[in-house]
Scaffold this motif. Structure first.
Motif, PDB file in Angstrom:
ATOM      1  N   MET A 250      15.547  22.951 -33.537  1.00 29.41           N
ATOM      2  CA  MET A 250      15.914  23.883 -34.453  1.00 29.41           C
ATOM      3  C   MET A 250      16.542  24.541 -33.748  1.00 29.41           C
ATOM      4  N   ARG A 251      16.354  25.572 -32.380  1.00 31.15           N
ATOM      5  CA  ARG A 251      16.866  26.630 -31.799  1.00 31.15           C
ATOM      6  C   ARG A 251      17.716  26.151 -31.092  1.00 31.15           C
ATOM      7  N   ALA A 252      18.492  24.152 -30.833  1.00 33.30           N
ATOM      8  CA  ALA A 252      19.785  24.143 -30.701  1.00 33.30           C
ATOM      9  C   ALA A 252      20.525  24.279 -32.028  1.00 33.30           C
ATOM     10  N   HIS A 253      20.563  23.809 -33.059  1.00 32.51           N
ATOM     11  CA  HIS A 253      21.186  24.469 -34.734  1.00 32.51           C
ATOM     12  C   HIS A 253      21.592  25.669 -34.805  1.00 32.51           C
ATOM     13  N   ARG A 254      20.672  26.153 -34.439  1.00 35.63           N
ATOM     14  CA  ARG A 254      20.946  27.699 -34.556  1.00 35.63           C
ATOM     15  C   ARG A 254      21.881  28.010 -33.655  1.00 35.63           C
ATOM     16  N   ILE A 255      22.287  27.595 -32.413  1.00 31.69           N
ATOM     17  CA  ILE A 255      22.827  28.249 -31.192  1.00 31.69           C
ATOM     18  C   ILE A 255      24.082  27.135 -31.612  1.00 31.69           C
ATOM     19  N   ALA A 256      24.613  25.872 -31.961  1.00 30.18           N
ATOM     20  CA  ALA A 256      25.738  25.089 -32.348  1.00 30.18           C
ATOM     21  C   ALA A 256      26.434  25.600 -33.488  1.00 30.18           C
ATOM     22  N   HIS A 257      25.255  26.093 -34.961  1.00 29.07           N
ATOM     23  CA  HIS A 257      25.886  26.654 -35.818  1.00 29.07           C
ATOM     24  C   HIS A 257      26.155  27.915 -35.814  1.00 29.07           C
ATOM     25  N   GLY A 258      25.611  28.982 -35.536  1.00 28.59           N
ATOM     26  CA  GLY A 258      25.679  30.475 -35.180  1.00 28.59           C
ATOM     27  C   GLY A 258      25.165  31.130 -36.874  1.00 28.59           C
ATOM     28  N   MET A 259      25.889  31.806 -37.343  1.00 25.97           N
ATOM     29  CA  MET A 259      24.874  32.464 -38.892  1.00 25.97           C
ATOM     30  C   MET A 259      26.633  33.006 -39.706  1.00 25.97           C
ATOM     31  N   LEU A 260      26.326  32.201 -40.479  1.00 16.65           N
ATOM     32  CA  LEU A 260      27.279  32.557 -41.507  1.00 16.65           C
ATOM     33  C   LEU A 260      27.089  33.640 -42.669  1.00 16.65           C
ATOM     34  N   ARG A 261      28.379  34.450 -42.951  1.00 17.12           N
ATOM     35  CA  ARG A 261      27.974  35.453 -43.358  1.00 17.12           C
ATOM     36  C   ARG A 261      29.167  35.512 -44.442  1.00 17.12           C
ATOM     37  N   PRO A 262      28.466  35.192 -45.933  1.00 16.16           N
ATOM     38  CA  PRO A 262      29.709  34.942 -46.981  1.00 16.16           C
ATOM     39  C   PRO A 262      30.930  36.803 -47.023  1.00 16.16           C
ATOM     40  N   VAL A 263      31.261  37.098 -47.455  1.00 18.61           N
ATOM     41  CA  VAL A 263      32.363  37.948 -47.359  1.00 18.61           C
ATOM     42  C   VAL A 263      32.869  37.898 -49.277  1.00 18.61           C
ATOM     43  N   LEU A 264      33.071  39.135 -49.227  1.00 19.10           N
ATOM     44  CA  LEU A 264      32.878  39.371 -50.482  1.00 19.10           C
ATOM     45  C   LEU A 264      34.353  40.636 -50.553  1.00 19.10           C
ATOM     46  N   ARG A 265      34.730  40.383 -51.512  1.00 22.88           N
ATOM     47  CA  ARG A 265      36.203  42.551 -51.856  1.00 22.88           C
ATOM     48  C   ARG A 265      36.322  41.923 -53.133  1.00 22.88           C
ATOM     49  N   GLY A 266      35.908  43.201 -53.697  1.00 22.36           N
ATOM     50  CA  GLY A 266      35.862  43.450 -55.369  1.00 22.36           C
ATOM     51  C   GLY A 266      35.528  43.065 -55.707  1.00 22.36           C
ATOM     52  N   GLY A 267      34.046  42.040 -54.996  1.00 25.01           N
ATOM     53  CA  GLY A 267      33.632  41.476 -56.273  1.00 25.01           C
ATOM     54  C   GLY A 267      33.791  39.743 -56.220  1.00 25.01           C
TER      55      GLY A 267
END
Length: 195
Positions: free
Chosen positions: A110-127
């Motif tokens: 699981m740690r290797a998966h987190r290191i490989a893929h990182g974290m994602l954050r969807p971005v919204l502009r004006g909804g």
């Protein structure tokens, strides 16, 4: 006489509850399939969920079904995905869904998966969902380095015991050469006439 209402009460319910910032999440580890829940598709789903506030429409926009979205939510390792989903839908304030699943122990895979893929954050502009930011999962990397340090430290302690040394508990074993003046072993400098 009519009672005055606040501006918040006049706003449509959809606008009042719309999420402008979606928390970062670690993608759910799933088998790699072109038509499956890829990390990018997971982030896009959360972005469209924040935009539409409807699971069925958000799933349809990423080419998946509502049922598969709920199956993904129930998978092992989906804690971050669930937390982001709950924050979007407003469940974080009410506390619903937060105690559904206890925190799991992080395995090396699981740690290797987190290191490989990182974290994602969807971005919204004006909804509106416009894209996804990817950032490194620094705490997973720090955890992997700390684990490597512990393994190396125990290896050095075993090697010192095998040589007959018994390090005290809590003392670190140094792998550096002993300090002191450098020893020159060159034959060119051994003759005083050459100096």
């Amino acid at each position: 006489m009519k009672r005055p209402t606040s501006a918040y009460a006049k706003a449509p319910a959809d606008k009042a509850r719309r999420t402008s910032r979606i928390p970062s999440f670690t993608p759910v580890p799933v088998r790699a399939r072109r038509d499956g829940w890829t990390p990018g598709r997971q982030a896009a789903f959360l972005g469209y969920l924040a935009e539409t506030r409807c699971v069925k429409r958000a799933a349809r926009k990423v080419g998946m079904s509502r049922e598969s979205a709920y199956r993904l939510r129930r998978k092992a390792g989906a804690e971050g995905f669930c937390a982001a989903w709950d924050a979007i839908m407003g469940d974080a304030e009410t506390g619903r869904g937060t105690s559904r699943r206890p925190a799991r122990k992080v395995t090396p895979a699981m740690r290797a998966h987190r290191i490989a893929h990182g974290m994602l954050r969807p971005v919204l502009r004006g909804g509106r969902y416009i894209g996804t930011e990817r950032k490194a999962h620094n705490s997973a990397l720090r955890g992997a380095l700390a684990h490597a340090d512990r393994v190396l430290d125990s290896t050095h302690r075993r090697a010192a015991r095998a040589e007959g040394h018994t390090p005290q508990k809590g003392a670190s074993v140094s792998t550096d050469p002993p300090s002191g003046p450098p020893v020159l072993r060159s034959t060119a400098l051994s003759d005083p006439v050459d100096l």
